[in-house]
Design an enzyme around this catalytic site. Structure first.
Site, PDB file in Angstrom:
ATOM      1  N   HIS A  25     -12.589  31.184 -29.032  1.00 27.62           N
ATOM      2  CA  HIS A  25     -11.494  31.749 -28.245  1.00 27.62           C
ATOM      3  C   HIS A  25     -10.474  32.439 -29.146  1.00 27.62           C
ATOM      4  CE1 HIS A  25     -13.365  28.526 -25.918  1.00 27.62           C
ATOM      5  NE2 HIS A  25     -12.938  29.124 -24.828  1.00 27.62           N
ATOM      6  N   GLY A 112      -8.595  19.754 -25.802  1.00 27.84           N
ATOM      7  CA  GLY A 112      -9.587  20.619 -25.183  1.00 27.84           C
ATOM      8  C   GLY A 112      -9.500  20.454 -23.671  1.00 27.84           C
ATOM      9  N   PRO A 113      -9.647  19.214 -23.181  1.00 23.49           N
ATOM     10  CA  PRO A 113      -9.377  18.971 -21.766  1.00 23.49           C
ATOM     11  C   PRO A 113      -7.893  19.248 -21.524  1.00 23.49           C
ATOM     12  CG  PRO A 113     -10.628  17.161 -22.747  1.00 23.49           C
ATOM     13  CD  PRO A 113     -10.119  18.012 -23.871  1.00 23.49           C
ATOM     14  N   ASN A 180       0.994  33.987 -22.557  1.00 20.62           N
ATOM     15  CA  ASN A 180       0.371  35.319 -22.633  1.00 20.62           C
ATOM     16  C   ASN A 180      -0.158  35.767 -21.273  1.00 20.62           C
ATOM     17  OD1 ASN A 180      -2.278  34.207 -22.319  1.00 20.62           O
ATOM     18  ND2 ASN A 180      -2.391  33.811 -24.519  1.00 20.62           N
ATOM     19  N   ILE A 182      -2.657  35.251 -19.548  1.00 21.47           N
ATOM     20  CA  ILE A 182      -4.075  35.563 -19.345  1.00 21.47           C
ATOM     21  C   ILE A 182      -4.856  34.268 -19.397  1.00 21.47           C
ATOM     22  CG2 ILE A 182      -6.085  36.753 -20.328  1.00 21.47           C
ATOM     23  CD1 ILE A 182      -4.050  38.726 -19.377  1.00 21.47           C
ATOM     24  N   HIS A 256     -10.415  36.055 -24.248  1.00 23.03           N
ATOM     25  CA  HIS A 256     -10.103  34.630 -24.098  1.00 23.03           C
ATOM     26  C   HIS A 256     -11.192  33.746 -24.688  1.00 23.03           C
ATOM     27  CE1 HIS A 256      -8.526  30.928 -22.229  1.00 23.03           C
ATOM     28  NE2 HIS A 256      -9.801  30.603 -22.234  1.00 23.03           N
ATOM     29  N   GLU A 401      -0.351   7.560 -13.267  1.00 20.37           N
ATOM     30  CA  GLU A 401      -1.420   6.849 -13.952  1.00 20.37           C
ATOM     31  C   GLU A 401      -2.034   7.666 -15.098  1.00 20.37           C
ATOM     32  OE1 GLU A 401      -1.363   7.508 -10.686  1.00 20.37           O
ATOM     33  OE2 GLU A 401      -1.006   5.587  -9.708  1.00 20.37           O
ATOM     34  N   PHE A 427      -7.313   2.841  -9.141  1.00 23.23           N
ATOM     35  CA  PHE A 427      -6.658   4.044  -9.652  1.00 23.23           C
ATOM     36  C   PHE A 427      -7.047   4.360 -11.099  1.00 23.23           C
ATOM     37  CE2 PHE A 427      -3.386   2.688  -6.319  1.00 23.23           C
ATOM     38  CZ  PHE A 427      -4.150   3.273  -5.317  1.00 23.23           C
ATOM     39  N   HIS A 463      -8.128   1.253  -1.699  1.00 22.16           N
ATOM     40  CA  HIS A 463      -7.615   0.433  -2.795  1.00 22.16           C
ATOM     41  C   HIS A 463      -8.659  -0.538  -3.347  1.00 22.16           C
ATOM     42  CE1 HIS A 463      -3.943   2.178  -1.442  1.00 22.16           C
ATOM     43  NE2 HIS A 463      -3.175   1.446  -2.219  1.00 22.16           N
TER      44      HIS A 463
END
Lengths: 653, 653
Positions: A25, A112-113, A180, A182, A256, A401, A427, A463
């Site tokens: 990238h 990254g995530p 930017n 984009i 990108h 969470e 959760f 739940h």
């Protein structure tokens, strides 16, 4: 060499790295380079000779896909070789596709995530402020600097973490948002109209908007970041141009996630005044980049001298040792009254309360389920970490969470604290991306998940965890523990403490009897699985259970006195799988194929231990809202029903 | 009876319901009742005689734990009986602990996991606006009203969904935020300092702050919501008091999640002028509540007359039929060139593009991975749904995976559209809570997950799914599909279309050969598993594979010509498990125990089909950043390596 020339050299490395890998990238790395260069060469406090210096400012590249940006900077710092850059995105290189802290010196965390770098940075800032309160802000005065892109800003976890950071007034936290405009799918205005100045001011942040290519404006913003008297986290929004400096592709979303086309690459290098040479980095550029290294080295030296001085104080050095070394030999055990049933969530709360005194670096809290997660006694003892009390150790995370678990990852990565967090097991799905990223980074975070099965009752299917315990077991390097009683809880909490990976401790809402076994035997919970009840004769059926269902397995065995039944508690699969074959065979003799699993969750996965012809007593549907006792009967979790299932199964095989 | 008295009657029902169940959340329901009562009795458009009327306003209780609030209102509407309220939180009652749309007439969606009601509401509003553009805003002019509490506002998914709603200028969306500033763990100021007015204005919302107990102010705000000329979604912040009306516990967080103590209950009823009677709801109260029902009925009648008139137009009625009926018999199949390998993500994109014309109610898009998810051709054909183009059908979600999937759930629940969304499989973790909530509600949403294994290569461990396919399989009522080639992709997409549950279609980044089988045989992919290659003699080994690894299994079989190998493609476990025993035995003969699974993901779970003595070829660790070919070799996914594993295993058993 001047700044512009050095920046161009760095951009050339980005372009070449991506081109050589034919993957990566470049566009965002080029738009962020002005800021990143100025930060690294003039503002960031670090020890050029030691990436691990505790007093360093942390830099987090939340926009992890811009990895060639940090690799080119680290090459100029001297922590990466040019050869590393040439191996960008290649097997076992120190320059993977996204930054991995365990691969590359100078990379603080794996990103990254999107959004998680930003969220982790809040944990870094909390840890730094806390250690500052403990050991003096002259020792731990580090800032956490974050570089994020448009994508990071769109993630909910970023917004949730920003909200908490603003509430806590983490003035040692600086986010630079490289706007930017984009992203992969084109202009961000297809998806976003946010006024971030307003939003972040609403979160309680200090916000500056600057031209992200104007060095004097960038320096002003960073000077402001370093000025004293500020009381809020700072967001610097830098308006930039994608692929800044490219010959004809400035602003194009095609930069990108793909290399510049060969002609564009050549012309861009020409335009930037770079030699027509791959991976060009002249000595001059590196020297210019390092122009402040002497100053940095002298500051680091002073820091060590100061710390040495402080260490002469025995109280200081003892506390320092306790926070930075992992010695848990002194921990005192709780001895619950064996005649009284205890919910394992209460046992966890009891241990936590006791550890509050014994572990001065234990720090964490609940996502607004304090009275349900039983973290209230801890909170009361150590007080809330808030804007005015950085020395306190309870974190009132609010209903956040995912930010919570990401923040705990950041705290663990910073070091000096042992973080824990807490919510309902159901959760865990909300925080799952952080659980995985914690496991990738092998951080020690203790995740408390209470209300671990349909036995929570009335709150109903949303739940009631069904698939959660098993789905967490699937995450590599992530420990899932489901203790059977208070004592197992204590044993496993200690295991989690000494482990170098994250743990999820899954706990009951309902009271559970204390298992009728001695304290030596229960230590075997730490081996992942062990025999909690045996038969004098050779066993011909083994019941394997976890958590609350261990008591049910024992009650089931009591209904099957005509058979030779062994009961195994298996609180942690992964640890059991890591035991020597001999031990595993002792607990689950290989020739012994009549095996039954009992767990109030999905059965898929249990075949690993029972074989596909074994009996899996579990729960493979969504629950109902009703009192636990009604559900127990409906779902077949009473001893008479489980015993009947075992008999029917035995009759049929 | 007047408003106040009726409100008190409703609050009495809340108090009694929670007390009888000895479980529930009275405090928030009491603080929200002024707003909710006025909404239901004066503003909400619905058909008192038909909860399913298509033109109705939708009311979503995002603060699902306040369920007794909506049950008491629905009792007054007439859709629940008093007996239902008495069975609050009891087995199989229509009044479960959290609202479940499949249990209770008048409940639009399942809520409880905080923030998701708010996020789903954005989907409702999108669907309504889209249908309005298609069929006339006089037909679909409904608003979506949401009631949320402090907890909802703290969730990242709420903020992300709000950001998108503001961008899209969904002026038919109204959120009422009941700001009572109390949550389970105490005052919200332990965790939050947000200035929501600023934040939501930053998201592009219209924001009002009112006294949430002042009826004239509440009416002003709702009049504003219904006024024409507004162009933004509206947030009404109502400042309220927890447990408003309680005798001595107003403002106490002890009323959040527990019944009022008996004495408090009695004194509260006395204070509110209620009879000392359980579940007291006099005729007068109900009549007053229904004072506008005649008007509502007449509006509904007019609506039907208008629709009947419009239906006379054949184009209109045909489009209406296509959008509200599920008839897919007309779909044309794509015939890919069998000699050319196609990545299954491309096949998905091809089908999507073709469906764009054939399914006028197909609507969705990608979380900013359009060129990677191959949804670009669809987007180009149907245009972005944006503030000015409500008739368009591509949704540019931005980097907001969790809001995206929750929004799709909302669209499906609204009806009239078939939603799909798209991201990388690794980021299914981000949207997982919405995937589960979609499955609980059995909504038809098609989730496209591309880049479904380490074969994505260079992006590295954070982006490489390992446990994801298996972990999604664990979710009850959720279909996980992993097609082996383009044709299987098409078959399974059609399966997903006719299913009444959500599906995840997991697709390859890399090109895959078209399986050498005829088109009739490939239809069996829709049965979950089928034989793709067999041996003339009785098979003595079965290789079971999914997705990309089916081709590998065939190549492995080609290395094992001395054995009699059957290859089974098993793209969807759940559907296969639902086939008649006879079919299942045909594919996997029960006596045939030499079974091998091949899948580029965790092996845990595969023992269900292979037995614990079977061979599981998989991938149980985090990956590396490197070209796919290098990883394939390193992880043992070449035919020579897999064949060797099979031979070694056979030699050893």
């Amino acid at each position: 060499m001047n700044d512009i020339q050095t920046i161009n050299v760095l951009k050339g490395l980005v372009i070449d790295g991506v081109s050589k890998a034919n993957s990566g990238h470049p566009g965002g790395a080029m738009s962020s380079m002005d800021f990143a260069y100025l930060l690294f060469s003039e503002y960031l406090k670090f020890d050029p000779d030691n990436p691990g210096w505790l007093g360093r400012d942390r830099f987090i590249l939340s926009a992890g896909h811009e990895s060639m940006l940090i690799y080119s900077l680290l090459q100029h710092v001297g922590w990466l070789e040019m050869d590393d850059l040439k191996k960008f995105r290649q097997l076992h290189s120190r320059t993977p596709g996204h930054p991995e802290n365990y691969m590359t010196p100078g990379v603080e965390c794996t990103t990254g995530p999107l959004g998680q770098g930003a969220a982790m940075s809040v944990g870094f800032a909390i840890a730094a402020r806390h250690l500052g309160a403990k050991f003096g802000t002259e020792v731990f005065k580090q800032k956490t600097w974050v570089l994020m892109g448009d994508g990071c800003m769109q993630e909910g976890v970023t917004l949730g973490a920003a909200s908490l950071a603003g509430h806590l007034k983490l003035d040692n936290l600086v986010w630079f948002y490289d706007r930017n405009k984009i992203q992969i799918s084109g202009q961000i205005d297809r998806s976003v109209s946010d006024d971030y100045q307003k939003i972040f001011e609403g979160f309680g942040w200090d916000v500056l908007e600057v031209d992200g290519h104007d060095h004097s404006k960038l320096r002003e913003a960073m000077d402001h970041a370093q000025s004293t008297g500020r009381t809020q986290p700072l967001l610097i929004i830098g308006d930039t141009t994608m692929a800044k400096g490219a010959f004809s592709m400035e602003g194009s979303h095609k930069t990108h996630g793909a290399p510049l086309p060969p002609e564009e690459k050549a012309k861009t290098k020409e335009k930037m005044g770079l030699k027509d040479e791959e991976f060009y980095a002249p000595e001059d550029s590196i020297n210019h980049f390092r122009r402040n290294f002497d100053k940095l080295r002298s500051e680091v030296k002073q820091w060590h001298a100061m710390l040495d001085e402080k260490m002469k104080d025995e109280g200081f050095s003892e506390l320092y040792r306790q926070c930075f070394e992992s010695d848990f030999s002194h921990l005192k055990d709780i001895a619950w009254d064996r005649s009284k049933p205890v919910a394992t969530r209460n046992a966890f709360g009891d241990v936590l309360e006791s550890w509050a005194d014994q572990l001065p670096n234990l720090m964490g809290g609940s996502a607004d389920l304090e009275p349900s997660n039983m973290t209230g006694a801890f909170a009361k003892k150590v007080g809330d970490f808030d804007r005015d009390h950085h020395g306190n150790r309870n974190l009132a995370f609010g209903v956040r969470e995912f930010p919570m678990s990401a923040i705990c990852n950041g705290m663990a990565l910073h070091g000096g604290v042992i973080p824990f967090d807490a919510t309902f097991l159901s959760f865990a799905d909300y925080s799952r991306p952080a659980l995985r990223l914690g496991a990738i980074q092998k951080v020690r975070v203790i995740h408390e998940f209470t209300h671990d099965s349909f036995y929570l009752g009335e709150d109903g299917p949303t739940h009631q965890p069904v698939e959660h315990v098993m789905s967490l077991r699937l995450i590599p390097d992530f420990l899932v523990m489901r203790p059977a009683d208070a004592f197992e809880t204590q044993v496993l909490m200690k295991t989690a403490l000494v482990e170098k990976r994250p743990s999820a401790i899954c706990l009951s809402r309902q009271k559970l009897p204390i298992l009728d076994i001695d304290l030596d035997t229960v230590q075997n919970a730490g081996r992942g699985a062990y025999v909690v009840q045996d038969t004098e004769a050779e066993p011909n059926v083994i019941l394997i259970a976890t958590g609350a269902e261990v008591a049910l397995a024992r009650a089931t065995a009591a209904e099957l006195t005509d058979l030779n039944v062994r009961v195994v508690s298996m609180p942690c699969w992964k640890i059991f799988d890591e035991q020597p074959q001999e031990y595993r065979d002792e607990v689950l003799p290989p020739r012994m194929v009549k095996r039954v699993s009992i767990e109030a969750g999905v059965t898929l996965g249990w075949q690993k231990y029972t074989g596909s012809m074994g009996l899996n007593i579990g729960f493979d549907q969504y629950g109902h809202s009703a009192p636990a006792g009604d559900l127990e009967k409906l779902y077949g979790f009473t001893p008479d029903q489980t015993a009947k299932k075992v008999r029917d199964w035995l009759a049929q095989i």
